[in-house]
Structure formats: structure tokens, C-alpha cells
Design a protein around this motif. Structure first.
Motif, mmCIF file in Angstrom:
data_model
loop_
_atom_site.group_PDB
_atom_site.id
_atom_site.type_symbol
_atom_site.label_atom_id
_atom_site.label_comp_id
_atom_site.label_asym_id
_atom_site.label_seq_id
_atom_site.Cartn_x
_atom_site.Cartn_y
_atom_site.Cartn_z
ATOM 1 N N SER A 193 0.835 -1.205 0.000
ATOM 2 C CA SER A 193 0.000 0.000 0.000
ATOM 3 C C SER A 193 0.863 1.247 0.000
ATOM 4 N N CYS A 194 1.911 1.232 0.817
ATOM 5 C CA CYS A 194 2.822 2.370 0.909
ATOM 6 C C CYS A 194 3.533 2.623 -0.419
ATOM 7 N N LYS A 195 4.023 1.553 -1.036
ATOM 8 C CA LYS A 195 4.727 1.690 -2.327
ATOM 9 C C LYS A 195 3.792 2.220 -3.403
ATOM 10 N N LYS A 196 2.562 1.729 -3.396
ATOM 11 C CA LYS A 196 1.581 2.191 -4.384
ATOM 12 C C LYS A 196 1.299 3.676 -4.203
ATOM 13 N N ALA A 197 1.116 4.107 -2.953
ATOM 14 C CA ALA A 197 0.839 5.520 -2.668
ATOM 15 C C ALA A 197 2.029 6.393 -3.071
ATOM 16 N N GLN A 198 3.242 5.931 -2.816
ATOM 17 C CA GLN A 198 4.443 6.697 -3.189
ATOM 18 C C GLN A 198 4.566 6.816 -4.707
ATOM 19 N N GLN A 199 4.184 5.737 -5.402
ATOM 20 C CA GLN A 199 4.228 5.745 -6.869
ATOM 21 C C GLN A 199 3.219 6.750 -7.430
ATOM 22 N N VAL A 200 1.996 6.735 -6.885
ATOM 23 C CA VAL A 200 0.963 7.671 -7.347
ATOM 24 C C VAL A 200 1.354 9.102 -7.002
ATOM 25 N N LEU A 201 1.972 9.307 -5.848
ATOM 26 C CA LEU A 201 2.427 10.642 -5.452
ATOM 27 C C LEU A 201 3.454 11.180 -6.450
ATOM 28 N N LYS A 202 4.379 10.322 -6.848
ATOM 29 C CA LYS A 202 5.398 10.743 -7.811
ATOM 30 C C LYS A 202 4.765 11.137 -9.144
ATOM 31 N N THR A 203 3.772 10.367 -9.569
ATOM 32 C CA THR A 203 3.066 10.673 -10.820
ATOM 33 C C THR A 203 2.301 11.983 -10.707
ATOM 34 N N THR A 204 1.601 12.150 -9.585
ATOM 35 C CA THR A 204 0.767 13.340 -9.373
ATOM 36 C C THR A 204 1.603 14.613 -9.372
#
Length: 470
Positions: A256-267
């Protein structure tokens, strides 16, 4: 040598005491090392270097059980310090090597007041099955409930879950439980104290983010992106938020943490034209990352991410996001025993609480923090506020929790008659909820409160007798 000379000038200088303690350990004199470590803790019981050095000295003396206790205490204060985690591991291994693997015996269930708030995990079958098929179904359901309970507890305790399992396994070794430590404390009491502490943290942590609050946060985040499903960016955001939430709910905090960090980088690469609520989304993602880090036991990192969420909310005047961030910051502080900071965060959140249910929980947790700090009058005040809001919502579970909190505060204030009234209210709610563990724990507390009334009456009688004699 320098440390020895410095201590002649300042005998209680903590850093020099720790340095000398290390020297004593290397010289094979753990008793002197322990004495210096204990001296360093006299003025500050939370001095983590002193706790670590005391644990090391106890370990070197072969007092593995007490060493384990101090490694745990230090790990609670400084979970990022690797020495405490390694110390816990080596102390556990040393105990196992000394006493062998715990044998298997059936444990008694001795309920405590800490069981009162375990509403989700302690539900049992309402009645015995009357046919074979029903018995099988009930047995399977119990297995599911137990697995769900363990999964929840693992998420709440993080790395400490393995320590709790280890301590519980020691309780199964009858030979070990008969032993005493060098301070004549029974090993059984020592182990039970450790488990009791972890149970306290589990229960406190469970209430600090109840299901309704998690659901509310998730819905607030997602409904903003459902308004315009046609935009590809919004579809991506909505799907990502659902994935992040699903991973965390299923116990996969790291994913979950990795997914959120990935989406944050994209955003962060998008413009406000792509995503008009870009800053709000970034704050939400920091919140998701912080929640996942909490489940992984990464307390300091979680706190920093929740503070980033709060900064964004304050900057852009996002009241819902501010409420969420203060909520999370409070529970991080409470998780590590920093109750004053937790109170500050949660009291700032009070004006932002929208529903009676949210206020019920919020007042209860603030009151619980005050109780932990032995500020009983404040604990009682917030407990009574929680009771009022629980009555408005007609939520039996929170009526139970708030009544127990008020009663516990009244016991500390020696207002035993009022405590009996509130324990009886809580007992009634526990029976309505069919919560046998809570019922038994409240009955025990009720008996203690009634004994308090009797003792007060005896004291009054003795005082009257003394006055008559005079």
C-alpha cells in the motif's frame, strides 16, 4: 580515562556515565556497568541511551528477562534505534537457550479492564449449535474470527506482534513460570506485565482509528474524484485510491505504501490543469503513506507524512483534510505514549468534528490520554462529554466505552459511589452486546469499587470512634 575524570567534576553527567558503563562492560564488570546505567536514569527515566546500557548490562549478567523488558521499553521510546530491536532478539534467543522451548499447556483466560474496548475481536457464538452441521459451521466461523482478530492485532502492533506471541508462548512453560528473577519478581508476573502492556497499546491503538473513521476518510477522498469519471486522470486517481485502501485493509501495508508513493510521484508531475485539486490529492497521498507506515511500525516517518498533510491543509484551507491530519497525528503520538502531544492534536480537531459519533470517539480518546497522564479530573470531564454524545447517537458500544472511562477516572478520584453507577451502566451495555470478556472485566472492577466504598465507611467509623474517645 576522560570519562572518569569528568565524573569527578560532575558525578551525574549522563553521557559520561554511559561511556564509563561501556568501559566496565568491556572490562567484564557488568555490575558496575549496571550501576552507572541506573545512575544515568535517575533524573530522566526516558533517557534511551541509559535504558539501552542498562539492558546491555543486565544481559551481560545473565538476567535475560529483565534485559528483555528494558529493550522493550527503549524500543517503545526509540523504535528507529536498531540496538533495541537486536537486543530484543538476542534476549529472546538467550531465554530460549536457557529454559528450552516452551511446552504446550492450556491457558486460563484472565480478563482485564483492557478487554472492554475489544468489541470487534472478542465476539463469540451467541448459542451452542444443536445439530452437527451447525456445530461445524460455528467452528469454522470461530476460526475465521480468530484469524481476523490476529490479522488486526498484527496490523495494530506492527513489529511488537511477534514479541507478544513470544511472551504468550513463555506462559505455556510451567517450569519457567515457577522461577524468580534476582529481584524476587516471579517470571510469570514479569511476562504478564509485558503482555498487559502490549494489550493496552493494542486496545488504545484500535480505538484511535475506529472503522467508521477509516471509512469516512476513504469516502471523502474518493467521492471528489467520482464527479468527473470521464477524465483519464480522475479514473487513474480513483482506481489508485481504491487499490491503496484495499491493500492496507488486507494487511499489505508495505505494498500500500509503495503504491501511494508511486501515485504521489506521478501526481507531482501533473499540472493543475490536469488535476485541479492537485494539492488536496497530494495531501491525501501523504496521509495514505503515513497510515501504511504506521502499520509497518515506522512511527517517525508516519508522523512526518501526516504533518505534511496538515501543512497542505492549512495552506489551502482544507478543513476536512485538516481534521484528518490532526486525527492521524494524534493517534501517532498516542501510539508511542506521547499523550500530551496527542491531546494537543485532538483538542485542535474538536471544532472540526462534524457528527456526534466522531465527537464521541474524539472526547473518549482525549479523556483516555488524560487518564494515562493521571490527570483524572480532565479524564472524567471528557469521559462525560463522550457519554453525552454516545447517548445522542444511541451507540451502545461507545456508551460502554465512555461509561468505563468515567468510572475508571472516578475510582482514581476515590468517588466510588459514582464509579459503581457508571460501571453498572457499562455492565448493562456489555450484556446487550453479548461481550462476555467485557462483562467479566467490568464485574471485577465493580467489585473493587464496592470494596472502596466499604473501606471508606470503615475509615469514617474509625474516625468517629476516635473523636468520641477524645
Amino acid at each position: 580515562m576522560i570519562s572518569f575524570q569528568a565524573l569527578l567534576l560532575q558525578p551525574n553527567e549522563k553521557i559520561c556515565l554511559i561511556a564509563r558503563s561501556k568501559c566496565f562492560l568491556k572490562l567484564g564488570d557488568p555490575e558496575s556497568a549496571l550501576k552507572d546505567a541506573e545512575t544515568s536514569l535517575e533524573t530522566d527515566q526516558d533517557f534511551f541511551k541509559g535504558l539501552y546500557q542498562k539492558a546491555e548490562a543486565l544481559y551481560a549478567m545473565g538476567d535475560f528477562e529483565f534485559a528483555l523488558v528494558h529493550y522493550h521499553r527503549g524500543n517503545k521510546l526509540r523504535p528507529e534505534f536498531q540496538g533495541f530491536r537486536l537486543g530484543i532478539q538476542k534476549a529472546q534467543e538467550a531465554i530460549e537457550n536457557s529454559v528450552g522451548t516452551p511446552s504446550s499447556v492450556k491457558l486460563e483466560n484472565k480478563p482485564d479492564m483492557q478487554f472492554v474496548s475489544r468489541q470487534e475481536e472478542n465476539k463469540k457464538a451467541k448459542q451452542k449449535a444443536q445439530v452437527k452441521a451447525q456445530k461445524k459451521e460455528t467452528k469454522q466461523q470461530k476460526k475465521v474470527d480468530h484469524a481476523r482478530s490476529q490479522r488486526t492485532e498484527r496490523q495494530l502492533l506492527g513489529e511488537l506482534f511477534n514479541d507478544k506471541e513470544y511472551l504468550e508462548s513463555l506462559l505455556k512453560d510451567e517450569a519457567l513460570l515457577k522461577g524468580n528473577t534476582r529481584n524476587r519478581v516471579t517470571l510469570q508476573d514479569l511476562i504478564n506485565n509485558g503482555i498487559h502492556y502490549l494489550d493496552t497499546r493494542t486496545d488504545f491503538w484500535r480505538q484511535q482509528k475506529p472503522i467508521y473513521a477509516r471509512e469516512r476518510d476513504r469516502k471523502i477522498m474518493q467521492q471528489k474524484w467520482k464527479r468527473d469519471k470521464n477524465k483519464s486522470s480522475n479514473q487513474y486517481i480513483l482506481k489508485s485510491l481504491e487499490d491503496i485502501d484495499q491493500l492496507l485493509s488486507s494487511g499489505k501495508a508495505e505494498a500500500s505504501c509503495k503504491k501511494a508513493q508511486q501515485v504521489l510521484k506521478t501526481t507531482e508531475q501533473w499540472t493543475t490543469k490536469d488535476v485541479p485539486n492537485k494539492e488536496e490529492l497530494i495531501g491525501s497521498l501523504y496521509s495514505c503513506i503515513g497510515n501504511a507506515q504506521m502499520d509497518m511500525g515506522q512511527i517517525e516517518a508516519a508522523l512526518q507524512n501526516h504533518k505534511k498533510d496538515l501543512d497542505i491543509a492549512n495552506k489551502h484551507e482544507l478543513m476536512e483534510a485538516k481534521s484528518r491530519a490532526l486525527d492521524n497525528i494524534g493517534r501517532v503520538y498516542a501510539r508511542v505514549g506521547r499523550f500530551k502531544e496527542a491531546i494537543e492534536a485532538w483538542e485542535e480537531k474538536i471544532p472540526l468534528a462534524n457528527s456526534s459519533l466522531e465527537k464521541t470517539w474524539l472526547y473518549h480518546e482525549i479523556g483516555r490520554c488524560y487518564l494515562e497522564l493521571d490527570q483524572t479530573t480532565e479524564a472524567k470531564d471528557y469521559g462525560e462529554k463522550s457519554q453525552q454524545e454516545a447517548d445522542v447517537t444511541e451507540d451502545i458500544e461507545w456508551q460502554l466505552n465512555s461509561s468505563v472511562l468515567v468510572a475508571q477516572a472516578e475510582v482514581k478520584l476515590k468517588d466510588y459511589k459514582s464509579a459503581v453507577i457508571n460501571f453498572e451502566k457499562a455492565l448493562e451495555r456489555a450484556r446487550l452486546l453479548l461481550n462476555k470478556d467485557a462483562e467479566q472485566a467490568i464485574l471485577n472492577a465493580l467489585e473493587d469499587a464496592k470494596r472502596g466504598i466499604e473501606e471508606q465507611l470503615n475509615l469514617d467509623c474509625n474516625d468517629n470512634d476516635d473523636s468520641n474517645i477524645r
